[in-house]
Design an enzyme around this catalytic site. Structure first.
Site, short mmCIF file in Angstrom:
data_model
loop_
_atom_site.label_atom_id
_atom_site.label_comp_id
_atom_site.label_asym_id
_atom_site.label_seq_id
_atom_site.Cartn_x
_atom_site.Cartn_y
_atom_site.Cartn_z
N SER A 24 0.82 -1.21 0.00
CA SER A 24 0.00 0.00 0.00
C SER A 24 0.86 1.27 0.00
CB SER A 24 -0.98 0.01 1.18
OG SER A 24 -0.32 0.24 2.39
N ARG A 76 23.16 -14.52 1.68
CA ARG A 76 22.42 -13.25 1.62
C ARG A 76 23.14 -12.27 0.68
NH1 ARG A 76 18.90 -11.12 5.16
NH2 ARG A 76 19.27 -12.88 6.52
N MET A 101 10.42 -7.36 3.95
CA MET A 101 10.62 -8.10 5.20
C MET A 101 11.88 -8.96 5.16
SD MET A 101 8.14 -6.90 6.81
CE MET A 101 8.00 -7.87 8.28
N LEU A 104 18.77 -6.47 5.46
CA LEU A 104 19.81 -6.23 4.47
C LEU A 104 21.16 -6.26 5.16
CD1 LEU A 104 17.88 -3.33 2.77
CD2 LEU A 104 18.33 -5.57 1.75
N ASN A 118 13.42 3.79 4.37
CA ASN A 118 12.45 2.83 4.89
C ASN A 118 11.34 3.58 5.62
OD1 ASN A 118 11.39 0.25 5.66
ND2 ASN A 118 12.30 0.52 7.69
N HIS A 120 8.67 3.00 8.93
CA HIS A 120 8.47 2.15 10.09
C HIS A 120 7.24 2.64 10.85
CE1 HIS A 120 9.73 -0.57 13.28
NE2 HIS A 120 9.39 0.37 14.14
N ASP A 156 16.59 -0.02 11.67
CA ASP A 156 15.60 0.98 12.12
C ASP A 156 16.21 2.17 12.86
OD1 ASP A 156 13.44 -0.42 11.04
OD2 ASP A 156 13.08 -1.56 12.86
#
Ligand code: GRF
Length: 211
Positions: A24, A76, A101, A104, A118, A120, A156
């Site tokens: 969204s 990864r 999700m 990184l 990002n 949050h 974050d």
């Protein structure tokens, strides 16, 4: 020692949006681009999940999509190298994580320093990580909200670009709080991208200033 200063580029930007779910926020940003209010185009919608509903929406909107299965790569870093190659092919200026999700690696974050954003669903640095509305309710905060920030290796915790606040009411549930926060996300994420390509975000140390 001279302070590390970054100023976002004033240009017609190329964006890659990374999603893992409904998308969204990707749609909100694309809507504002279509309305001619952001000087950018979406060059790629990328996912680590083949069945992410947002990928289907991107296809319906005639945007280029790409799924690269993390399980198909030994590490990864190998998966990220393949992703980075796809970004380079398309001259991407800014990567927008929108419900992506997958953690990184520090090297990916460092390579895309100040070119990776990002969103949050909490007022960082409170409630990083997952299940944040639940944590906010359990803690009993009276306000929560959303944060757009640059991504660094410290999950974050990168420089905060914009935040929006919502009141937490006594009868709020995880669902009602998420819904209120999501509405704000859909305003501040497009706004942050707009400011970025207007050359109006300046980062000094860990503080981001809007010029
Ligand atoms: C949003 O709540 C965002 O804050 C978080 O993941 C959710 C993604 O939602 N990072 P959507 O896929 O953009 O609808």
């Amino acid at each position: 020692m001279a302070e590390d200063v970054f100023v976002s580029p004033k240009k017609k930007g190329k964006i890659a949006v990374f999603i893992s779910g409904r998308g969204s926020n990707f749609q909100a940003i694309h809507d504002v681009i279509l309305a001619g209010k952001i000087n950018a185009e979406i060059a790629l919608v990328f996912s680590n999940k083949e069945d992410a509903p947002g990928l289907q929406i991107a296809k319906e909107r005639n945007l280029e999509t790409l799924f690269l299965d993390p399980k198909a790569y030994p590490t990864r870093e190998d998966h990220e190298k393949a992703v980075t190659a796809e970004l380079r092919k398309r001259d991407v200026d800014l990567v927008i994580l929108a419900g992506y999700m997958r953690i990184l690696s520090p090297s990916f974050c460092e390579e895309l320093k100040h070119c990776l954003m990002n969103i949050h669903p909490a007022l960082l640095p409170s409630f990083p990580g997952l299940h944040v509305q639940k944590k906010a309710l359990e803690w009993g905060v009276k306000y929560s909200g959303a944060t757009v920030h640059f991504v660094t290796a410290d999950v974050d915790m990168g420089p905060i670009i914009l935040q929006a606040v919502v009141p937490v009411l006594q009868d709020d549930t995880e669902e009602t709080l998420s819904e209120k926060i999501l509405k704000e996300e859909h305003k501040i994420y497009p706004e942050a991208v707009k400011l970025y390509f207007e050359g109006r975000i300046e980062v000094r140390g860990r503080r981001a200033f809007i010029k």
